[in-house]
Write a protein that holds these residues in place. Sequence first.
Motif, PDB file in Angstrom:
ATOM      1  N   ILE A   1       0.799  -1.233   0.000  1.00  0.00           N
ATOM      2  CA  ILE A   1       0.000   0.000   0.000  1.00  0.00           C
ATOM      3  C   ILE A   1       0.830   1.281   0.000  1.00  0.00           C
ATOM      4  CG2 ILE A   1      -1.759   1.292   1.291  1.00  0.00           C
ATOM      5  CD1 ILE A   1      -2.782  -1.312   0.032  1.00  0.00           C
ATOM      6  N   ASN A   2       1.828   1.348   0.863  1.00  0.00           N
ATOM      7  CA  ASN A   2       2.544   2.615   0.993  1.00  0.00           C
ATOM      8  C   ASN A   2       3.273   2.998  -0.290  1.00  0.00           C
ATOM      9  OD1 ASN A   2       2.030   3.685   3.654  1.00  0.00           O
ATOM     10  ND2 ASN A   2       3.024   1.828   4.442  1.00  0.00           N
ATOM     11  N   LEU A   3       3.157   4.265  -0.653  1.00  0.00           N
ATOM     12  CA  LEU A   3       3.755   4.769  -1.895  1.00  0.00           C
ATOM     13  C   LEU A   3       5.265   4.892  -1.730  1.00  0.00           C
ATOM     14  CD1 LEU A   3       1.258   7.718  -2.522  1.00  0.00           C
ATOM     15  CD2 LEU A   3       1.244   5.480  -3.652  1.00  0.00           C
TER      16      LEU A   3
ATOM     17  N   ALA B   1       4.579   4.276  13.774  1.00  0.00           N
ATOM     18  CA  ALA B   1       3.647   5.419  13.758  1.00  0.00           C
ATOM     19  C   ALA B   1       3.435   5.892  12.327  1.00  0.00           C
ATOM     20  CB  ALA B   1       4.186   6.549  14.626  1.00  0.00           C
ATOM     21  N   ALA B   2       4.447   5.698  11.486  1.00  0.00           N
ATOM     22  CA  ALA B   2       4.334   6.082  10.072  1.00  0.00           C
ATOM     23  C   ALA B   2       3.721   4.958   9.240  1.00  0.00           C
ATOM     24  CB  ALA B   2       5.703   6.451   9.526  1.00  0.00           C
ATOM     25  N   GLN B   3       3.276   3.894   9.897  1.00  0.00           N
ATOM     26  CA  GLN B   3       2.573   2.775   9.242  1.00  0.00           C
ATOM     27  C   GLN B   3       3.485   1.893   8.394  1.00  0.00           C
ATOM     28  OE1 GLN B   3      -0.651   2.205   9.988  1.00  0.00           O
ATOM     29  NE2 GLN B   3      -0.714   4.030  11.246  1.00  0.00           N
TER      30      GLN B   3
ATOM     31  N   ALA C   1      -1.633   7.760   5.606  1.00  0.00           N
ATOM     32  CA  ALA C   1      -0.985   6.442   5.583  1.00  0.00           C
ATOM     33  C   ALA C   1      -1.790   5.462   6.440  1.00  0.00           C
ATOM     34  CB  ALA C   1       0.453   6.543   6.094  1.00  0.00           C
ATOM     35  N   ALA C   2      -2.254   5.925   7.598  1.00  0.00           N
ATOM     36  CA  ALA C   2      -3.003   5.041   8.510  1.00  0.00           C
ATOM     37  C   ALA C   2      -4.264   4.513   7.832  1.00  0.00           C
ATOM     38  CB  ALA C   2      -3.352   5.790   9.792  1.00  0.00           C
TER      39      ALA C   2
ATOM     40  N   VAL D   1       7.204   7.202  -2.823  1.00  0.00           N
ATOM     41  CA  VAL D   1       7.590   8.569  -2.463  1.00  0.00           C
ATOM     42  C   VAL D   1       7.389   8.800  -0.953  1.00  0.00           C
ATOM     43  CG1 VAL D   1       5.323   9.546  -3.060  1.00  0.00           C
ATOM     44  CG2 VAL D   1       7.311  11.003  -3.127  1.00  0.00           C
ATOM     45  N   TYR D   2       6.353   8.156  -0.414  1.00  0.00           N
ATOM     46  CA  TYR D   2       6.077   8.288   1.012  1.00  0.00           C
ATOM     47  C   TYR D   2       7.135   7.557   1.847  1.00  0.00           C
ATOM     48  CZ  TYR D   2       3.903   7.502   5.555  1.00  0.00           C
ATOM     49  OH  TYR D   2       3.680   7.424   6.899  1.00  0.00           O
TER      50      TYR D   2
ATOM     51  N   ILE E   1      -0.001  13.625   6.517  1.00  0.00           N
ATOM     52  CA  ILE E   1       0.715  12.570   5.787  1.00  0.00           C
ATOM     53  C   ILE E   1       0.617  11.239   6.529  1.00  0.00           C
ATOM     54  CG2 ILE E   1       3.020  11.856   5.014  1.00  0.00           C
ATOM     55  CD1 ILE E   1       3.569  14.851   4.376  1.00  0.00           C
ATOM     56  N   SER E   2       0.765  11.267   7.850  1.00  0.00           N
ATOM     57  CA  SER E   2       0.719   9.997   8.593  1.00  0.00           C
ATOM     58  C   SER E   2      -0.713   9.476   8.732  1.00  0.00           C
ATOM     59  CB  SER E   2       1.399  10.126   9.957  1.00  0.00           C
ATOM     60  OG  SER E   2       0.645  10.940  10.797  1.00  0.00           O
TER      61      SER E   2
ATOM     62  N   HIS F   1      10.245   9.484   1.919  1.00  0.00           N
ATOM     63  CA  HIS F   1      10.031  10.643   2.805  1.00  0.00           C
ATOM     64  C   HIS F   1      10.197  10.239   4.276  1.00  0.00           C
ATOM     65  CE1 HIS F   1       7.709  13.955   4.661  1.00  0.00           C
ATOM     66  NE2 HIS F   1       7.025  13.017   5.273  1.00  0.00           N
TER      67      HIS F   1
ATOM     68  N   VAL G   1       3.325  15.214   0.365  1.00  0.00           N
ATOM     69  CA  VAL G   1       4.738  14.853   0.558  1.00  0.00           C
ATOM     70  C   VAL G   1       5.612  15.753  -0.318  1.00  0.00           C
ATOM     71  CG1 VAL G   1       6.474  13.059   0.129  1.00  0.00           C
ATOM     72  CG2 VAL G   1       4.355  12.464   1.298  1.00  0.00           C
TER      73      VAL G   1
ATOM     74  N   GLN H   1      -1.894  12.244  -0.529  1.00  0.00           N
ATOM     75  CA  GLN H   1      -0.672  12.067   0.257  1.00  0.00           C
ATOM     76  C   GLN H   1       0.572  12.431  -0.565  1.00  0.00           C
ATOM     77  OE1 GLN H   1       0.775   8.122   1.142  1.00  0.00           O
ATOM     78  NE2 GLN H   1       0.999   8.623   3.300  1.00  0.00           N
TER      79      GLN H   1
END
Lengths: 99, 167
Positions: A33-35, A86-88, B116-117, A37-38, B112-113, A41, B163, B159
């Motif tokens: 899921i997480n991009l 915390a940033a998933q 993500a959640a 770019v994210y 941003i977080s 970052h 970013v 997001q």
Amino acid sequence: MAETRPGIEVLEDTDTDTRLAKPWKVIVHDDPINLMVYVTHVFMKIFGYPKPRAERHMLEVHQQGRSILWTGAREQAEVYALKLRAAQLTTTLEPVEAA
Amino acid sequence: MRRHDYPRVEKTKGGAFLLRNIPPLMALAIRRLPELLADGAPGIRDRLVGTPYPDDSEAMKHWEKHAVPELEHLFRSARDLVLKDVEAIAPEPRATERSRMEIPVSHLAAWISSLAAVRVALGGLHDLKEEEMEEQLPAVLVTPRDRAILLVHLLGWVQGLLVEAGA
């Protein structure tokens, strides 16, 4: 020879452990899921890595399923794990095995 | 959509981030954030209680006792800032089918977080796979899974913009 005084017991034989604590690895695992770019970052923010290094780790996570982001004292490793969670980002901590 | 119609982030004179030209579907996704970030929202808590020690039950207990409450606190603090901003989403003055929303600089990390959640919670809930995320969605979204993928994409778009704006 140790000096003895009345009422004071002198221990002749003491044991001091001088081994360093085992270092721990902070490992981030791939997720669908997480991009990209994210993730880059997050690595820059949490570890203060410059963008090329953060991208290298991000690509390692993406292509190999995991990347070791940092190695060192367990307390600091837990702080990083907390921030990454915390940033998933899926994060685990593993001790460095002796060679 | 013409290039200048794309959603974009501008810096205001006051130093805030202004998310402009938000298309209707993206606005809808943003307006769903209060529901998706609620304490009882499916999947949200599962992510917070995960442990970095999957094979060490002692360390896991210690983590659950000390780190999980901190993670929950961080999540809620970020969520509360986001919800405040979502309330102020408004139509674009010259294109009312579009929306705009101002995000103070100090709220950027929270946005941003929190995004993500929600994305990760939806991914976990529907067990979404990487291949699915790269496929084109069907023209008609029939299943809850299709709708979840769309939501993950739309919120990912937001997001990504944030970013880049904060970089």
